[in-house]
Design a protein around this motif. Structure first.
Motif, PDB file in Angstrom:
ATOM      1  N   PHE A  55       1.347  -1.046   0.249  1.00  0.00           N
ATOM      2  CA  PHE A  55       0.551  -0.080  -0.113  1.00  0.00           C
ATOM      3  C   PHE A  55       1.389   1.802   0.045  1.00  0.00           C
ATOM      4  N   THR A  56       2.139   0.865   0.506  1.00  0.00           N
ATOM      5  CA  THR A  56       3.017   2.243  -0.004  1.00  0.00           C
ATOM      6  C   THR A  56       3.577   2.267  -0.825  1.00  0.00           C
ATOM      7  N   TRP A  57       3.552   1.708  -1.676  1.00  0.00           N
ATOM      8  CA  TRP A  57       3.651   1.543  -3.158  1.00  0.00           C
ATOM      9  C   TRP A  57       2.948   1.726  -4.476  1.00  0.00           C
ATOM     10  N   TYR A  58       1.491   1.901  -3.666  1.00  0.00           N
ATOM     11  CA  TYR A  58      -0.129   2.469  -4.255  1.00  0.00           C
ATOM     12  C   TYR A  58      -0.475   3.414  -4.591  1.00  0.00           C
ATOM     13  N   GLY A  59       0.510   3.825  -3.090  1.00  0.00           N
ATOM     14  CA  GLY A  59       0.038   5.681  -2.647  1.00  0.00           C
ATOM     15  C   GLY A  59       0.965   6.468  -3.126  1.00  0.00           C
ATOM     16  N   VAL A  62       3.739   7.330  -9.327  1.00  0.00           N
ATOM     17  CA  VAL A  62       4.450   6.135  -9.568  1.00  0.00           C
ATOM     18  C   VAL A  62       3.293   5.068 -10.866  1.00  0.00           C
ATOM     19  N   VAL A  63       1.889   4.659  -8.803  1.00  0.00           N
ATOM     20  CA  VAL A  63       0.945   3.804  -9.144  1.00  0.00           C
ATOM     21  C   VAL A  63      -0.353   5.263  -8.826  1.00  0.00           C
ATOM     22  N   SER A  64      -0.130   6.025  -8.220  1.00  0.00           N
ATOM     23  CA  SER A  64      -1.146   6.748  -7.847  1.00  0.00           C
ATOM     24  C   SER A  64      -1.339   8.017  -8.508  1.00  0.00           C
ATOM     25  N   ASN A  65      -2.348   8.583  -9.588  1.00  0.00           N
ATOM     26  CA  ASN A  65      -2.196   9.774  -9.679  1.00  0.00           C
ATOM     27  C   ASN A  65      -1.472  10.740  -8.542  1.00  0.00           C
ATOM     28  N   LYS A  66      -0.385  11.303  -9.116  1.00  0.00           N
ATOM     29  CA  LYS A  66       0.494  12.526  -8.485  1.00  0.00           C
ATOM     30  C   LYS A  66       0.247  11.876  -6.809  1.00  0.00           C
ATOM     31  N   LEU A 110       8.525 -11.460   0.321  1.00  0.00           N
ATOM     32  CA  LEU A 110       9.116 -10.457  -0.437  1.00  0.00           C
ATOM     33  C   LEU A 110       9.308 -10.599  -2.428  1.00  0.00           C
ATOM     34  N   LEU A 111      10.127 -11.719  -2.424  1.00  0.00           N
ATOM     35  CA  LEU A 111       9.676 -11.660  -3.823  1.00  0.00           C
ATOM     36  C   LEU A 111       8.017 -11.308  -4.763  1.00  0.00           C
ATOM     37  N   VAL A 112       6.850 -11.592  -3.960  1.00  0.00           N
ATOM     38  CA  VAL A 112       5.867 -11.197  -4.014  1.00  0.00           C
ATOM     39  C   VAL A 112       5.771 -10.174  -4.446  1.00  0.00           C
ATOM     40  N   PHE A 113       6.465  -9.122  -3.534  1.00  0.00           N
ATOM     41  CA  PHE A 113       5.925  -7.611  -3.234  1.00  0.00           C
ATOM     42  C   PHE A 113       7.099  -6.979  -4.922  1.00  0.00           C
ATOM     43  N   CYS A 114       8.516  -8.464  -4.993  1.00  0.00           N
ATOM     44  CA  CYS A 114       9.135  -7.410  -6.407  1.00  0.00           C
ATOM     45  C   CYS A 114       8.536  -7.679  -7.347  1.00  0.00           C
ATOM     46  N   ILE A 115       8.044  -8.170  -7.725  1.00  0.00           N
ATOM     47  CA  ILE A 115       7.166  -9.096  -8.663  1.00  0.00           C
ATOM     48  C   ILE A 115       6.196  -8.331  -9.380  1.00  0.00           C
ATOM     49  N   THR A 116       5.341  -6.980  -8.137  1.00  0.00           N
ATOM     50  CA  THR A 116       4.031  -6.577  -7.749  1.00  0.00           C
ATOM     51  C   THR A 116       4.489  -5.434  -8.471  1.00  0.00           C
ATOM     52  N   VAL A 117       5.602  -4.636  -8.278  1.00  0.00           N
ATOM     53  CA  VAL A 117       6.278  -3.564  -8.287  1.00  0.00           C
ATOM     54  C   VAL A 117       7.412  -3.482  -9.739  1.00  0.00           C
ATOM     55  N   THR A 118       7.648  -4.833  -9.774  1.00  0.00           N
ATOM     56  CA  THR A 118       7.993  -5.203 -11.918  1.00  0.00           C
ATOM     57  C   THR A 118       7.063  -5.014 -12.668  1.00  0.00           C
ATOM     58  N   VAL A 119       6.077  -6.179 -12.113  1.00  0.00           N
ATOM     59  CA  VAL A 119       5.181  -5.797 -13.342  1.00  0.00           C
ATOM     60  C   VAL A 119       3.998  -4.726 -13.136  1.00  0.00           C
ATOM     61  N   SER A 120       3.311  -4.091 -12.226  1.00  0.00           N
ATOM     62  CA  SER A 120       3.400  -2.325 -12.377  1.00  0.00           C
ATOM     63  C   SER A 120       3.819  -2.004 -12.871  1.00  0.00           C
ATOM     64  N   ALA A 121       5.275  -1.649 -12.700  1.00  0.00           N
ATOM     65  CA  ALA A 121       6.177  -0.399 -13.087  1.00  0.00           C
ATOM     66  C   ALA A 121       6.191  -0.349 -14.916  1.00  0.00           C
ATOM     67  N   LEU A 133      -3.747  -3.492 -10.465  1.00  0.00           N
ATOM     68  CA  LEU A 133      -3.032  -4.624 -10.356  1.00  0.00           C
ATOM     69  C   LEU A 133      -2.618  -4.391  -8.443  1.00  0.00           C
ATOM     70  N   VAL A 134      -2.409  -3.242  -8.322  1.00  0.00           N
ATOM     71  CA  VAL A 134      -1.455  -3.421  -7.053  1.00  0.00           C
ATOM     72  C   VAL A 134      -2.580  -3.426  -6.211  1.00  0.00           C
ATOM     73  N   GLY A 135      -3.440  -2.538  -6.596  1.00  0.00           N
ATOM     74  CA  GLY A 135      -4.854  -2.777  -5.395  1.00  0.00           C
ATOM     75  C   GLY A 135      -5.815  -4.166  -4.948  1.00  0.00           C
ATOM     76  N   SER A 136      -5.283  -4.763  -6.621  1.00  0.00           N
ATOM     77  CA  SER A 136      -6.040  -6.211  -6.150  1.00  0.00           C
ATOM     78  C   SER A 136      -4.354  -7.315  -5.303  1.00  0.00           C
ATOM     79  N   VAL A 137      -3.884  -7.039  -6.130  1.00  0.00           N
ATOM     80  CA  VAL A 137      -2.796  -7.432  -4.368  1.00  0.00           C
ATOM     81  C   VAL A 137      -2.870  -6.887  -3.284  1.00  0.00           C
ATOM     82  N   GLY A 138      -3.085  -5.530  -3.360  1.00  0.00           N
ATOM     83  CA  GLY A 138      -2.739  -5.218  -2.061  1.00  0.00           C
ATOM     84  C   GLY A 138      -4.332  -6.013  -1.049  1.00  0.00           C
TER      85      GLY A 138
END
Length: 211
Positions: A55-59, A62-66, A110-121, A133-138
């Motif tokens: 959820f830090t990544w979601y906020g 890069v993911v959210s609008n500004k 941690l692998l789940v987090f890294c995969i989520t970050v990589t795919v979403s970015a 994507l990130v919201g569904s995982v979250g």
């Protein structure tokens, strides 16, 4: 007016969330004081760490609008510090078996987090799909986090019906075993009686049948 209400709700939500993440502090004070994890599970804290990371990544912009979800970044940033502290304290005072368990759970998390970050970015190029994507995982991680304390009672929940089944089978076959045993004892007694008659009367015959 609407923005003021939204800000007030966000502040209250942040306070509640930080309080939730801070709740285990008393538990880990006891761990430090006793220098033992007392064999309680580390799973809720590792999943909690993943929840904060997601959820830090979601906020982040890069993911959210500004910075539209800036409150998520603040509260979950605090959550990362707290949850990571819990995991490290647990690791320090756990037994060798406990440390291995922490590693076995933390690495896939941690692998789940890294995969989520990589795919979403890199796989998506707009905020809407990244947020989806990130919201569904979250969402899945949040459900797992709130359900993770049930691991303490999971074996008992499974064991209760199995124990009932075992008792039912035991009673059923024990009754049959007792009946067969009584039947064998009766047959054995009759056989011994016949043998005694034959020994006593030299062939027993009619007298043995009437006894």
């Amino acid at each position: 007016m609407v923005e003021t209400i939204r800000l007030g709700v966000a502040v209250m939500g942040n306070i509640a969330s930080v309080s939730l993440y801070a709740a285990p502090i008393t538990t880990f004070r006891r761990v430090i004081r006793k220098k033992s994890t007392e064999e309680f599970s580390c799973i809720p804290y590792i999943i909690g760490l993943l929840n904060c990371l997601i959820f830090t990544w979601y906020g982040l912009p890069v993911v959210s609008n500004k910075w539209e979800n800036f409150p998520l970044v603040t509260v979950n940033g605090v959550g990362i510090v707290l949850e990571l502290s819990y995991v490290l304290i647990y690791f320090c005072y756990a037994s060798s078996k406990g440390k291995a368990k922490v590693a076995m759970i933390a690495i896939p998390i941690l692998l789940v987090f890294c995969i989520t970050v990589t795919v979403s970015a890199f796989a998506f190029h707009d905020n809407e799909h990244r947020k989806l994507l990130v919201g569904s995982v979250g969402l899945c991680v949040s459900v797992a986090m709130y359900g993770s304390p049930l691991v303490a009672m999971g074996p008992s929940v499974i064991g209760i019906p199995l124990s009932i089944l075992q008792l039912a089978l035991h009673c059923k076959y024990r009754k049959r075993s007792v009946q067969e045993s009584n039947k064998e004892d009766l047959e054995k007694g009759n056989l011994e009686k016949v043998e005694l008659c034959e020994l006593g009367n030299g062939g027993c015959g009619k007298e043995c049948d009437n006894s």
